[in-house]
Motif scaffolding. Structure first.
Motif, PDB file in Angstrom:
ATOM      1  N   ASN A 113       0.757  -1.278   0.137  1.00  0.00           N
ATOM      2  CA  ASN A 113       0.149   0.055   0.042  1.00  0.00           C
ATOM      3  C   ASN A 113       0.853   1.230  -0.133  1.00  0.00           C
ATOM      4  O   ASN A 113       0.817   1.977   0.931  1.00  0.00           O
ATOM      5  CB  ASN A 113      -0.889   0.028   1.285  1.00  0.00           C
ATOM      6  N   PHE A 114       1.924   1.285  -1.246  1.00  0.00           N
ATOM      7  CA  PHE A 114       2.886   2.328  -1.297  1.00  0.00           C
ATOM      8  C   PHE A 114       2.567   3.778  -0.946  1.00  0.00           C
ATOM      9  O   PHE A 114       3.118   4.706  -0.872  1.00  0.00           O
ATOM     10  CB  PHE A 114       3.815   1.927  -2.337  1.00  0.00           C
ATOM     11  N   ASP A 115       1.192   4.133  -1.754  1.00  0.00           N
ATOM     12  CA  ASP A 115       0.724   5.227  -1.661  1.00  0.00           C
ATOM     13  C   ASP A 115      -0.283   5.876  -0.372  1.00  0.00           C
ATOM     14  O   ASP A 115      -1.074   6.671  -0.847  1.00  0.00           O
ATOM     15  CB  ASP A 115      -0.110   5.459  -3.241  1.00  0.00           C
ATOM     16  N   ALA A 116      -0.282   5.262   0.259  1.00  0.00           N
ATOM     17  CA  ALA A 116      -0.981   5.399   1.582  1.00  0.00           C
ATOM     18  C   ALA A 116      -0.332   5.826   2.878  1.00  0.00           C
ATOM     19  O   ALA A 116       0.840   5.543   2.700  1.00  0.00           O
ATOM     20  CB  ALA A 116      -1.747   4.366   1.856  1.00  0.00           C
ATOM     21  N   HIS A 117      -0.789   6.523   3.592  1.00  0.00           N
ATOM     22  CA  HIS A 117       0.113   7.180   4.681  1.00  0.00           C
ATOM     23  C   HIS A 117      -0.101   6.248   5.832  1.00  0.00           C
ATOM     24  O   HIS A 117      -1.165   5.523   6.001  1.00  0.00           O
ATOM     25  CB  HIS A 117      -0.621   8.561   5.115  1.00  0.00           C
TER      26      HIS A 117
ATOM     27  N   ASN B 192       5.453  13.896   3.241  1.00  0.00           N
ATOM     28  CA  ASN B 192       5.580  12.709   3.834  1.00  0.00           C
ATOM     29  C   ASN B 192       6.924  12.084   2.896  1.00  0.00           C
ATOM     30  O   ASN B 192       6.759  11.505   1.971  1.00  0.00           O
ATOM     31  CB  ASN B 192       4.549  11.572   3.495  1.00  0.00           C
ATOM     32  N   LEU B 193       8.198  12.010   3.410  1.00  0.00           N
ATOM     33  CA  LEU B 193       9.250  11.550   2.883  1.00  0.00           C
ATOM     34  C   LEU B 193       9.290  10.081   2.611  1.00  0.00           C
ATOM     35  O   LEU B 193       9.583   9.253   1.545  1.00  0.00           O
ATOM     36  CB  LEU B 193      10.696  11.753   3.614  1.00  0.00           C
ATOM     37  N   SER B 194       8.693   9.191   3.418  1.00  0.00           N
ATOM     38  CA  SER B 194       8.665   7.857   3.413  1.00  0.00           C
ATOM     39  C   SER B 194       7.688   7.516   2.320  1.00  0.00           C
ATOM     40  O   SER B 194       8.082   6.620   1.473  1.00  0.00           O
ATOM     41  CB  SER B 194       7.941   7.328   4.935  1.00  0.00           C
TER      42      SER B 194
END
Length: 283
Positions: free
Chosen positions: A52-56, A206-208
């Motif tokens: 879920n790479f595009d979630a915070h 959000n860098l992560s």
């Protein structure tokens, strides 16, 4: 304050959530002895983030408000710079070249001292602090791409290095025909800065999250030989999982061209990139 002290202080400000990013990086690379259950839980949590790479996510590392303002101004300046020199030239533009042009063109505007310190912080910080565990092929902010060593690929707007990268792409084209296209070739440090920081800007600093989709500046293998390919007509979906359903991908895989740098469920902190062709022998 010394520059090294500033960087340490700035990185300390980046830590959010309940985890020390240095510890997080070590856990990702080396399973802690005698704590297999904890490690298994960490892996499950880690894979959840990558898939879920595009979630915070709660432990993501974000810029503070002051740093976010610098991020915003740098992104705007990079975009003005790209419009001024043109997209093709921007792919090859060095950091020193960007500084010089920004001084000479009022429509770009010179980088402020605070912006330059911020950019140095982003480049020289260990990206493992916010979850990117890949190698760093470009160690210096002022790395230059020598034009005599590259060639512009017709009808793509992209450049490739002469030698193995260019020959690999030519062979792909001979074997697959006109359905395959170069979607991204060489990227200078400056180009990678814009891609990475713009993603972080859109995600509130959000860098992560940004690093799960785009390598931080200095960490991209596009700077030394790798490139991306896609299927003609697929557009932006060439950078999505949909690419794996295409004829181009299936044939690339069947013919043995697919040597993916960022495989599924990798431990580098990066999403699966089936369109990324591994050319460089580094790492």
């Amino acid at each position: 304050m010394k520059r090294s002290d500033y960087l340490r202080s700035a990185l300390g400000d980046l830590i959010v959530g309940g985890f020390d990013p240095e510890v997080l990086a070590q856990v990702a690379r080396i399973p802690p002895a005698g704590k297999l259950e904890n490690y298994d839980n960490f892996i499950k949590d880690y894979l959840q983030k990558i898939r879920n790479f595009d979630a915070h996510h709660q432990e993501d590392v974000c810029l503070d408000p002051a740093q976010f303002r610098l991020l915003k101004s740098c992104v705007a300046r990079f975009k003005r710079l790209q419009r001024t020199v043109g997209h093709g030239n921007f792919y090859l533009l060095s950091f020193d070249g960007a500084i010089k042009i920004s001084r000479n063109y009022p429509r770009v505007g010179r980088f402020t001292r605070e912006e330059l310190i911020f950019l140095e912080m982003i480049f020289y910080s260990d990206a493992a602090h916010y979850g990117f565990f890949g190698e760093k092929p470009l160690q210096n902010l002022t790395e230059r791409i020598q034009r005599r060593k590259v060639v512009k690929v017709p009808y793509t707007g992209n450049y490739l290095y002469k030698g193995l990268p260019l020959e690999t792409y030519k062979k792909v084209r001979r074997d697959l025909g006109k359905q395959v296209i170069l979607t991204s070739g060489i990227r200078s440090v400056i180009k990678q800065f814009l891609l990475f920081l713009n993603k972080a800007y859109k995600q509130k600093g959000n860098l992560s999250l940004a690093s799960r989709s785009l390598a931080p500046p200095g960490y991209s293998y596009h700077g030394i030989g790798d490139f991306d390919v896609g299927q003609v007509g697929l557009g932006a979906d060439n950078f999505s999982i949909r690419f794996t359903t295409t004829r181009v991908y299936r044939k690339l895989k069947d013919l043995g061209y697919v040597k993916i740098r960022y495989v599924e469920d990798n431990m580098l902190g990066v999403r699966f990139e089936p369109w990324h062709i591994k050319v460089s022998s580094k790492a």
